[in-house]
Scaffold this active site. Structure first.
Site, PDB file in Angstrom:
ATOM      1  N   ALA A 143       0.913  -1.128  -0.045  1.00 24.62           N
ATOM      2  CA  ALA A 143       0.014  -0.050   0.032  1.00 24.62           C
ATOM      3  C   ALA A 143       0.821   1.427  -0.002  1.00 24.62           C
ATOM      4  O   ALA A 143       0.651   2.285  -0.700  1.00 24.62           O
ATOM      5  CB  ALA A 143      -0.968  -0.232   1.311  1.00 24.62           C
ATOM      6  N   TYR A 144       1.960   1.089   0.797  1.00 20.73           N
ATOM      7  CA  TYR A 144       2.851   2.368   0.708  1.00 20.73           C
ATOM      8  C   TYR A 144       3.639   2.527  -0.572  1.00 20.73           C
ATOM      9  O   TYR A 144       3.506   3.882  -1.306  1.00 20.73           O
ATOM     10  CB  TYR A 144       3.905   2.157   1.631  1.00 20.73           C
ATOM     11  CG  TYR A 144       5.211   3.111   1.580  1.00 20.73           C
ATOM     12  CD1 TYR A 144       5.039   4.388   2.101  1.00 20.73           C
ATOM     13  CD2 TYR A 144       6.462   2.619   1.149  1.00 20.73           C
ATOM     14  CE1 TYR A 144       6.356   5.034   2.089  1.00 20.73           C
ATOM     15  CE2 TYR A 144       7.377   3.192   1.078  1.00 20.73           C
ATOM     16  CZ  TYR A 144       7.462   4.588   1.657  1.00 20.73           C
ATOM     17  OH  TYR A 144       8.371   5.505   1.479  1.00 20.73           O
TER      18      TYR A 144
END
Length: 216
Positions: A131-132
């Protein structure tokens, strides 16, 4: 030069603030927690309390009116979940760009992440890390699509707290590697000083070339 840095209490931001202030530039850091203001003041920066997850673009633009450049060095940080990677690493970066355009700030420097566009990473990594990386990639794509900002996207390798060496490797793709935060701050300073670095996206790790020469 006046520079406003989002994520003003981060380790790279504090180092960059000190570099700017020590040579006489005006520098301010956007912070969410007012108790961090003293740390910014200790390195010569002014603290501006604003929560980029809650503020509007006009709220932020009002703090950028006299800035020559903005730097996005904010991040959700260790221990945060996937949702905050989106609201900070992506959405806050885009919000700062919207605010910079509204305030007439032409220069935007983004601290991104190495291999942010490499989708081969999608296998074998935990969902929060993915997600980062996805948030960074999407924010970077937004920056590159803008015509109202002169943007440089800096993608450091694995960050360390080792002393800076002033020697780096800069390339579109460097391969995996580490780099002291102090050297990332030095690269950001060089980018701010070099208008020709606009419209570039590059990775940076430790190397054997002085920062100025490596940046070209």
């Amino acid at each position: 030069m006046r520079v406003v840095i989002a994520g003003g209490h981060g380790k790279i931001a504090l180092l960059l603030e000190q570099l700017l202030a020590s040579r006489g530039d005006s520098v301010a850091g956007l912070i969410r927690n007012p108790t961090q203001a003293a740390d910014l003041e200790a390195v010569g920066a002014t603290a501006i309390v604003v929560d980029l997850e809650q503020a509007s673009a006009s709220d932020v633009a009002s703090q950028l009116r006299d800035a020559d450049a903005v730097v996005f060095a904010a991040g959700a940080g260790p221990g945060s979940g996937a949702a905050r990677k989106q609201t900070v690493d992506r959405d806050a970066a885009i919000l700062l760009a919207d605010a910079a355009e509204a305030a007439g700030v032409g220069r935007y420097v983004m601290v991104s992440a190495i291999s942010a566009d490499d989708r081969s990473l999608d296998a074998g990594y935990d969902p929060v890390f993915l997600a980062y990386i996805q948030a960074k990639s999407e924010a970077d794509a937004d920056m590159r699509a803008r015509t109202g900002l002169k943007t440089t996207i800096v993608r450091p390798g694995r960050l360390t707290d080792d002393p800076g060496t002033g020697l780096v490797r800069i390339a579109e793709t460097t391969g995996r590697g580490a780099i002291p935060r102090a050297d990332v701050a030095a690269v950001l300073l060089a980018v701010l000083d070099n208008p020709e670095s606009a419209a570039r996206t590059f990775e940076v790790i430790s190397g054997d070339t002085p920062v100025g020469a490596a940046l070209g």
